[in-house]
Design a protein around this motif. Structure first.
Motif, PDB file in Angstrom:
ATOM      1  N   ASN A 208       0.832  -1.193   0.000  1.00 23.12           N
ATOM      2  CA  ASN A 208       0.000   0.000   0.000  1.00 23.12           C
ATOM      3  C   ASN A 208       0.873   1.252   0.000  1.00 23.12           C
ATOM      4  O   ASN A 208       0.726   2.126  -0.848  1.00 23.12           O
ATOM      5  CB  ASN A 208      -0.942   0.006   1.200  1.00 23.12           C
ATOM      6  CG  ASN A 208      -1.999  -1.068   1.110  1.00 23.12           C
ATOM      7  OD1 ASN A 208      -2.829  -1.058   0.215  1.00 23.12           O
ATOM      8  ND2 ASN A 208      -1.962  -2.010   2.048  1.00 23.12           N
ATOM      9  N   ASP A 209       1.809   1.322   0.951  1.00 24.06           N
ATOM     10  CA  ASP A 209       2.675   2.490   1.091  1.00 24.06           C
ATOM     11  C   ASP A 209       4.100   2.047   1.406  1.00 24.06           C
ATOM     12  O   ASP A 209       4.339   0.921   1.860  1.00 24.06           O
ATOM     13  CB  ASP A 209       2.158   3.418   2.192  1.00 24.06           C
ATOM     14  CG  ASP A 209       0.805   4.021   1.854  1.00 24.06           C
ATOM     15  OD1 ASP A 209       0.621   4.471   0.706  1.00 24.06           O
ATOM     16  OD2 ASP A 209      -0.072   4.029   2.739  1.00 24.06           O
ATOM     17  N   PHE A 210       5.045   2.946   1.212  1.00 20.49           N
ATOM     18  CA  PHE A 210       6.459   2.619   1.356  1.00 20.49           C
ATOM     19  C   PHE A 210       6.869   2.293   2.783  1.00 20.49           C
ATOM     20  O   PHE A 210       7.889   1.621   2.994  1.00 20.49           O
ATOM     21  CB  PHE A 210       7.317   3.767   0.827  1.00 20.49           C
ATOM     22  CG  PHE A 210       7.213   3.969  -0.650  1.00 20.49           C
ATOM     23  CD1 PHE A 210       7.509   2.948  -1.541  1.00 20.49           C
ATOM     24  CD2 PHE A 210       6.803   5.192  -1.171  1.00 20.49           C
ATOM     25  CE1 PHE A 210       7.415   3.130  -2.915  1.00 20.49           C
ATOM     26  CE2 PHE A 210       6.704   5.386  -2.538  1.00 20.49           C
ATOM     27  CZ  PHE A 210       7.013   4.354  -3.410  1.00 20.49           C
ATOM     28  N   ASP A 211       6.107   2.750   3.766  1.00 20.99           N
ATOM     29  CA  ASP A 211       6.494   2.451   5.147  1.00 20.99           C
ATOM     30  C   ASP A 211       6.503   0.949   5.428  1.00 20.99           C
ATOM     31  O   ASP A 211       7.158   0.488   6.355  1.00 20.99           O
ATOM     32  CB  ASP A 211       5.581   3.187   6.134  1.00 20.99           C
ATOM     33  CG  ASP A 211       4.136   2.768   6.028  1.00 20.99           C
ATOM     34  OD1 ASP A 211       3.664   2.509   4.893  1.00 20.99           O
ATOM     35  OD2 ASP A 211       3.454   2.728   7.066  1.00 20.99           O
ATOM     36  N   GLU A 212       5.776   0.190   4.592  1.00 20.80           N
ATOM     37  CA  GLU A 212       5.707  -1.261   4.774  1.00 20.80           C
ATOM     38  C   GLU A 212       7.031  -1.953   4.455  1.00 20.80           C
ATOM     39  O   GLU A 212       7.257  -3.097   4.877  1.00 20.80           O
ATOM     40  CB  GLU A 212       4.606  -1.850   3.894  1.00 20.80           C
ATOM     41  CG  GLU A 212       3.204  -1.335   4.220  1.00 20.80           C
ATOM     42  CD  GLU A 212       2.179  -1.803   3.202  1.00 20.80           C
ATOM     43  OE1 GLU A 212       2.356  -2.902   2.617  1.00 20.80           O
ATOM     44  OE2 GLU A 212       1.203  -1.075   2.959  1.00 20.80           O
ATOM     45  N   ILE A 213       7.917  -1.307   3.703  1.00 20.97           N
ATOM     46  CA  ILE A 213       9.153  -1.969   3.278  1.00 20.97           C
ATOM     47  C   ILE A 213      10.404  -1.219   3.762  1.00 20.97           C
ATOM     48  O   ILE A 213      11.500  -1.482   3.285  1.00 20.97           O
ATOM     49  CB  ILE A 213       9.208  -2.116   1.737  1.00 20.97           C
ATOM     50  CG1 ILE A 213       9.083  -0.752   1.047  1.00 20.97           C
ATOM     51  CG2 ILE A 213       8.145  -3.079   1.257  1.00 20.97           C
ATOM     52  CD1 ILE A 213       9.398  -0.805  -0.444  1.00 20.97           C
ATOM     53  N   MET A 214      10.233  -0.324   4.716  1.00 18.35           N
ATOM     54  CA  MET A 214      11.372   0.484   5.149  1.00 18.35           C
ATOM     55  C   MET A 214      12.169  -0.136   6.283  1.00 18.35           C
ATOM     56  O   MET A 214      13.212   0.375   6.656  1.00 18.35           O
ATOM     57  CB  MET A 214      10.909   1.886   5.501  1.00 18.35           C
ATOM     58  CG  MET A 214      10.420   2.645   4.272  1.00 18.35           C
ATOM     59  SD  MET A 214       9.898   4.335   4.577  1.00 18.35           S
ATOM     60  CE  MET A 214      11.444   5.102   5.051  1.00 18.35           C
ATOM     61  N   THR A 215      11.703  -1.272   6.819  1.00 20.89           N
ATOM     62  CA  THR A 215      12.481  -1.960   7.828  1.00 20.89           C
ATOM     63  C   THR A 215      13.804  -2.413   7.208  1.00 20.89           C
ATOM     64  O   THR A 215      13.831  -3.025   6.149  1.00 20.89           O
ATOM     65  CB  THR A 215      11.725  -3.194   8.340  1.00 20.89           C
ATOM     66  OG1 THR A 215      10.498  -2.781   8.919  1.00 20.89           O
ATOM     67  CG2 THR A 215      12.553  -3.943   9.374  1.00 20.89           C
ATOM     68  N   GLY A 216      14.884  -2.064   7.863  1.00 19.71           N
ATOM     69  CA  GLY A 216      16.203  -2.410   7.339  1.00 19.71           C
ATOM     70  C   GLY A 216      16.899  -1.239   6.690  1.00 19.71           C
ATOM     71  O   GLY A 216      18.107  -1.284   6.429  1.00 19.71           O
ATOM     72  N   LEU A 217      16.145  -0.197   6.371  1.00 16.23           N
ATOM     73  CA  LEU A 217      16.753   1.036   5.888  1.00 16.23           C
ATOM     74  C   LEU A 217      16.963   1.963   7.074  1.00 16.23           C
ATOM     75  O   LEU A 217      16.160   2.001   8.005  1.00 16.23           O
ATOM     76  CB  LEU A 217      15.841   1.723   4.864  1.00 16.23           C
ATOM     77  CG  LEU A 217      15.715   1.046   3.489  1.00 16.23           C
ATOM     78  CD1 LEU A 217      14.659   1.744   2.657  1.00 16.23           C
ATOM     79  CD2 LEU A 217      17.055   1.048   2.755  1.00 16.23           C
ATOM     80  N   ASN A 218      18.027   2.741   7.050  1.00 17.61           N
ATOM     81  CA  ASN A 218      18.296   3.674   8.142  1.00 17.61           C
ATOM     82  C   ASN A 218      17.351   4.865   8.006  1.00 17.61           C
ATOM     83  O   ASN A 218      17.491   5.715   7.148  1.00 17.61           O
ATOM     84  CB  ASN A 218      19.747   4.166   8.070  1.00 17.61           C
ATOM     85  CG  ASN A 218      20.718   3.042   8.313  1.00 17.61           C
ATOM     86  OD1 ASN A 218      20.434   2.130   9.076  1.00 17.61           O
ATOM     87  ND2 ASN A 218      21.866   3.096   7.666  1.00 17.61           N
TER      88      ASN A 218
END
Length: 221
Positions: A208-218
């Protein structure tokens, strides 16, 4: 979830992926028919019918995306008309945070879009996304849309990336499949590219949104 340790290059679509597709849908489905009717002395119904028939015949081709083509065909300054509704250009949720996180992690970021260069320029002026990209690539420079295999061949010849460590994000399932068939290892779709129209993308992995895949990014999120 995305394993960011495996990703070196991130290729991003623009309309419907980084930016709300509502601007484009409003322009082509509402604003252009109204202005075409006004300028050419047609009823709104006549204008809408003529435009929809012409536009639908070209979907998936380069001309479908080409502002020069539509300006010539419709005897209108499409770029000027698009600027009339530029206030509707909006970033999708978490777009800026996502791009910043990718940049902070040292990922190579390519904008890979079917949008006409004049349209890209309008949207860059209305948003803050432009400076994040290492390369801005439009299908018009290859004269082939992203839906076609030959676009990806031309892209690989001119730009440095490895299929095995590249992630491509787009809202168009046909485009995602073309990238996958070319060999891009990681693809990801967008469920609801237009904030005003509900949609669930099937057949490809999607968010849905990018926050769903930001785990692991600083990131500070």
């Amino acid at each position: 979830m995305v394993n960011w340790d495996q990703i070196k290059t991130v290729m991003l679509d623009m309309d419907g992926t980084l930016l709300d597709l509502h601007y484009d849908n409003h322009f082509w489905l509402s604003h252009l028919p109204a202005r075409f009717a006004e300028i050419h002395g047609l009823s709104l119904e006549q204008s809408t019918q003529q435009l929809s028939e012409h536009i639908n015949k070209l979907e998936g081709t380069l001309n479908w995306y080409c502002l020069d083509y539509w300006s010539e065909q419709l005897k209108l300054d499409i770029v000027a008309l698009k600027k009339e509704t530029k206030h509707k250009i909006k970033e999708r949720p978490y777009t800026r945070e996502f791009l910043q996180a990718l940049k902070d992690c040292g990922k190579t970021i390519y904008l890979v879009t079917n949008a006409h260069p004049a349209g890209v320029e309008i949207k860059f002026k209305q948003t803050s996304i432009g400076p994040f990209f290492d390369e801005v690539i439009t299908s018009h420079q290859f004269q082939k849309p992203k839906e076609q295999h030959c676009f990806w061949q031309a892209l690989a010849e001119d730009y440095a990336f490895n299929n095995d460590n590249t992630l491509f994000i787009d809202d168009n399932k046909t485009v995602l499949n073309a990238a996958s068939h070319f060999g891009i290892k990681y693809i990801l779709g967008i469920h609801q590219p237009d904030s005003q129209k509900a949609r669930q993308l099937t057949g490809v992995p999607a968010i849905n949104d990018f926050d769903e895949i930001m785990t692991g990014l600083n990131t500070s999120l």
